[in-house]
Enzyme design. Structure first.
Site, PDB file in Angstrom:
ATOM      1  N   GLU A 134      36.130  23.304  37.917  1.00 47.75           N
ATOM      2  CA  GLU A 134      35.331  23.228  36.696  1.00 47.75           C
ATOM      3  C   GLU A 134      35.042  21.747  36.454  1.00 47.75           C
ATOM      4  OE1 GLU A 134      37.109  24.916  33.169  1.00 47.75           O
ATOM      5  OE2 GLU A 134      35.407  24.209  31.957  1.00 47.75           O
ATOM      6  N   ARG A 174      50.955  26.463  42.378  1.00 51.96           N
ATOM      7  CA  ARG A 174      50.290  25.186  42.183  1.00 51.96           C
ATOM      8  C   ARG A 174      51.247  24.048  42.489  1.00 51.96           C
ATOM      9  NH1 ARG A 174      47.493  25.153  37.582  1.00 51.96           N
ATOM     10  NH2 ARG A 174      47.661  22.965  37.102  1.00 51.96           N
ATOM     11  N   LYS A 224      44.490  18.582  33.351  1.00 50.39           N
ATOM     12  CA  LYS A 224      43.277  17.803  33.072  1.00 50.39           C
ATOM     13  C   LYS A 224      43.178  17.436  31.601  1.00 50.39           C
ATOM     14  CE  LYS A 224      40.312  20.238  35.974  1.00 50.39           C
ATOM     15  NZ  LYS A 224      39.051  20.959  36.095  1.00 50.39           N
TER      16      LYS A 224
HETATM   17  P1  ATP Z   1      43.724  22.193  34.684  1.00 56.09           P
HETATM   18  O1  ATP Z   1      44.576  23.382  34.357  1.00 56.09           O
HETATM   19  O2  ATP Z   1      44.459  20.924  34.838  1.00 56.09           O
HETATM   20  O3  ATP Z   1      42.504  22.062  33.804  1.00 56.09           O
HETATM   21  P2  ATP Z   1      42.330  23.804  36.496  1.00 56.09           P
HETATM   22  O4  ATP Z   1      43.122  24.639  37.389  1.00 56.09           O
HETATM   23  O5  ATP Z   1      41.766  24.493  35.313  1.00 56.09           O
HETATM   24  O6  ATP Z   1      43.157  22.509  36.116  1.00 56.09           O
HETATM   25  P3  ATP Z   1      39.954  23.788  38.039  1.00 56.09           P
HETATM   26  O7  ATP Z   1      38.863  22.813  38.074  1.00 56.09           O
HETATM   27  O8  ATP Z   1      39.660  25.132  37.525  1.00 56.09           O
HETATM   28  O9  ATP Z   1      41.119  23.099  37.209  1.00 56.09           O
HETATM   29  O10 ATP Z   1      40.644  23.876  39.461  1.00 56.09           O
HETATM   30  C1  ATP Z   1      39.922  24.079  40.654  1.00 56.09           C
HETATM   31  C2  ATP Z   1      40.821  24.684  41.685  1.00 56.09           C
HETATM   32  O11 ATP Z   1      41.953  23.837  41.908  1.00 56.09           O
HETATM   33  C3  ATP Z   1      41.355  26.027  41.228  1.00 56.09           C
HETATM   34  O12 ATP Z   1      41.245  26.933  42.298  1.00 56.09           O
HETATM   35  C4  ATP Z   1      42.777  25.744  40.875  1.00 56.09           C
HETATM   36  O13 ATP Z   1      43.565  26.873  41.089  1.00 56.09           O
HETATM   37  C5  ATP Z   1      43.136  24.589  41.798  1.00 56.09           C
HETATM   38  N1  ATP Z   1      44.202  23.780  41.209  1.00 56.09           N
HETATM   39  C6  ATP Z   1      44.214  23.194  40.003  1.00 56.09           C
HETATM   40  N2  ATP Z   1      45.390  22.576  39.776  1.00 56.09           N
HETATM   41  C7  ATP Z   1      46.147  22.761  40.885  1.00 56.09           C
HETATM   42  C8  ATP Z   1      47.471  22.370  41.291  1.00 56.09           C
HETATM   43  N3  ATP Z   1      48.262  21.651  40.488  1.00 56.09           N
HETATM   44  N4  ATP Z   1      47.910  22.766  42.517  1.00 56.09           N
HETATM   45  C9  ATP Z   1      47.117  23.463  43.323  1.00 56.09           C
HETATM   46  N5  ATP Z   1      45.875  23.868  43.020  1.00 56.09           N
HETATM   47  C10 ATP Z   1      45.388  23.527  41.815  1.00 56.09           C
HETATM   48 MG    MG Z   2      40.614  26.372  35.840  1.00 54.42          MG
END
Ligand code: ATP
Ligand code: MG
Length: 562
Positions: A36, A261, A271
């Site tokens: 995102e 994760r 984020k």
């Molecule tokens: P946040 O919760 O920090 O906002 P997010 O998961 O919502 O992060 P996205 O942009 O949706 O952020 O993430 C893109 C991809 O990266 C998704 O498939 C997510 O599962 C993966 N991802 C995000 N954080 C991690 C992590 N700590 N370890 C592994 N994969 C991750």
């Molecule tokens: Mg997300």
């Protein structure tokens, strides 16, 4: 690009192997990385990128980059651009497959209409708090919304008018008609569309209704022909919605697979909290070298291949755990040990005058550029009567087993001579401002022909040839292993490490560093690995960032942590 840690198997590879054996998806492997654009990518995302693009590479499949841009208020073009740059920098290529969920808005709308026509979706007018109340809890089933029995015609009419902007934000939503008593709460008639007047960075003001994650994600995967839709464990429950929607719509149905994760010690990977650090100026920006963002690591001096090695080495599991930051640091140390040129630099200089060395005399000492890499050759380092050494390489009154310089002691100056301390010079407040020594001319190059041994070897820089430059010494941003573990009433900010950036303003560097180009990595002997900063270095006046020390310093940090 090669997989650094060859063919480490994991449960996802096992699933794909079975699928390929059975001929599922016509033998295709097609993954995607779906960020995102609401912030910069962090090391957790790197794990997901290496996993998705890595599977495509290893199975001769494809991996898409798809922006999941359904939340216009939080999303920006700046984030889109930074994410593309970071994925490329990590060494991956989406080729022609750059997609945006917003490109599918029309198609998504049509599929929502299809669900309404199948009596699998309805327009609901409950207010947010009522919706919550009707939803039930983990132990109690929910209740049907009074709007659940609306006719297809009524729903078609209302949904069209939602799109046309007839109703205010939040007044109505479109919901899937699944089961309000379902044991998995997200299956209790999840919201598919909401009304939100917000300008989207790509579609502008064309839409005032936006699809929700659960609806958008599975359909985007389906449209792109994804075979394995890999996401993190917190989406395990959402898999039920993913499967329900694609089954009801009767379209291509990828398999969602969840993995744990990445969590890193002393590091926050949310984020929202990283954005807070940037907005409240606790750091200089998303690319502050202390940030766990890919852009921060790049600015700090980490290499893409060390990050890839880390992501491969930690593997993929079904259970959440916390990886020690040292594991990441060791990946960068291992790589830089092989590749970084050795140089001498003194961060906290103390002047040494070699009293029996002729005034005005200069010599060029031969120094090895990298003992790990014979092809790196050698260089000349100037030597003269006055040099700098590290202040903590001298003690007036040392404890036992201190093998560096002290009155009466003899040490080796790396690549130069043996010196013996004869005198300590102090200023009026008792501070040591200079140390006087004699040298043994027979020990040129750092060896005694008579076989005399010294225990300590220290580094040095010739005073009149030295380049003075700021060297930034970065440390962990947080003092606690778990930055979210706080005392009552405090938040994670109370765990910020006040010593996370110390600058050695007057560091003395060997003259070969005056021309250091921004982006070049060095090992400062005995100190660590350093990068000539890409933004702040100017021709002839470099600025350095410490990438990582030579050994980990955890013990020290935990103790001084509070
Ligand atoms: P946040 O919760 O920090 O906002 P997010 O998961 O919502 O992060 P996205 O942009 O949706 O952020 O993430 C893109 C991809 O990266 C998704 O498939 C997510 O599962 C993966 N991802 C995000 N954080 C991690 C992590 N700590 N370890 C592994 N994969 C991750
Ligand atoms: Mg997300």
């Amino acid at each position: 690009m090669e997989n650094n840690e060859k063919n480490i198997s994991n449960f996802i590879r096992d699933i794909i192997d079975v699928d390929l054996e059975k001929g599922k998806n016509g033998g295709r492997v097609h993954t995607r990385f779906p960020p995102e654009p609401n912030g910069y990518l962090h090391i957790g995302h790197a794990k997901s990128i290496c996993l998705n693009f890595g599977l495509a590479r290893d199975y001769k499949g494809l991996c898409n980059l798809r922006f999941d841009d359904t939340n216009p208020e939080k999303e920006e073009v700046e984030y889109v651009e930074s994410i593309k740059e970071d994925v490329k920098w990590l060494g991956f290529d989406w080729e022609t497959r750059l997609y945006f969920a917003s490109d599918y808005f029309e198609k998504l709308y049509d599929l929502a209409v299809k669900l309404i026509q199948k009596e699998k979706a309805y327009v609901c007018d409950l207010a947010a708090d009522e919706t919550r109340e009707y939803r039930g809890t983990l132990t109690e089933p929910g209740k049907n919304s009074p709007f659940r029995s609306r006719t297809v015609d009524e729903n078609m009419d209302l949904f069209r008018r939602m799109r046309e902007g007839e109703f205010p934000d939040g007044m109505r939503v479109l919901r899937a008609k699944i089961d309000m008593a379902h044991p998995i709460i997200v299956m209790r008639d999840p919201v598919l569309y909401r009304i939100r007047r917000a300008t989207h960075h790509r579609t502008g003001d064309k839409w005032c209704i936006y699809p929700m994650y659960d609806f958008t994600h599975c359909i985007s995967d389906s449209i792109e022909g994804i075979t394995h839709s890999i996401c993190t464990l917190e989406f395990e429950n959402n898999r039920s919605v993913y499967d329900w929607l694609l089954d009801e719509l009767g379209v291509h149905h990828p398999q969602q697979i969840e993995f744990a994760r990445l969590n890193l010690s002393h590091t926050l990977l949310s984020k929202r909290k990283l954005l807070q650090l940037v907005n409240e100026k606790h750091v200089s920006g998303w690319d502050d070298p202390r940030m766990p963002t890919i852009s921060g690591f790049r600015r700090r001096g980490y290499t893409p291949s060390a990050i890839r090695t880390f992501c491969e080495r930690i593997g993929v599991a079904k259970m959440n755990s916390v990886i020690d930051l040292v594991v990441l640091e060791n990946c960068i140390r291992e790589e830089l040990n092989k590749t970084a040129l050795r140089v001498m630099a003194v961060l906290d200089p103390l002047k040494v005058v070699i009293t029996n060395y002729p005034e005005g005399k200069e010599e060029e000492m031969d120094a090895v550029n990298n003992p790990e890499d014979p092809r790196a050759g050698s260089r000349k380092v100037p030597f003269s009567r006055e040099i700098y050494i590290e202040r903590d390489d001298f003690m007036e009154d040392p404890p036992k087993k201190y093998f560096r310089l002290f009155p009466g002691a003899e040490v080796r100056l790396r690549y130069a001579y043996f010196i013996t301390c004869t005198e300590v010079v102090k200023n009026s407040s008792g501070e040591i401002i200079e140390v006087r020594c004699t040298y043994d001319p027979l020990t040129r190059g750092g060896d005694s022909p008579s076989g005399r041994k010294v225990k300590g070897t220290i580094h040095w820089v010739s005073a009149k040839h030295a380049v003075t430059a700021p060297v930034r010494l970065y440390d962990n941003l947080f003092v606690k292993r778990d930055p979210n573990e706080t005392d009552d009433g405090k938040d994670f900010l109370s765990n910020l490490n006040t010593g996370s950036l110390l600058t050695a303003e007057g560091a003395k560097l060997e003259p070969s560093l005056s021309g250091a180009k921004g982006g070049t990595r060095y090992q400062f002997e005995r100190l660590g690995y350093f990068l000539a900063d890409t933004k702040d270095s100017k021709a002839g006046s470099p600025v350095f960032n410490r990438i990582v020390s030579l050994r980990d310093t955890w013990g020290k940090i935990e103790k001084s942590g509070k």
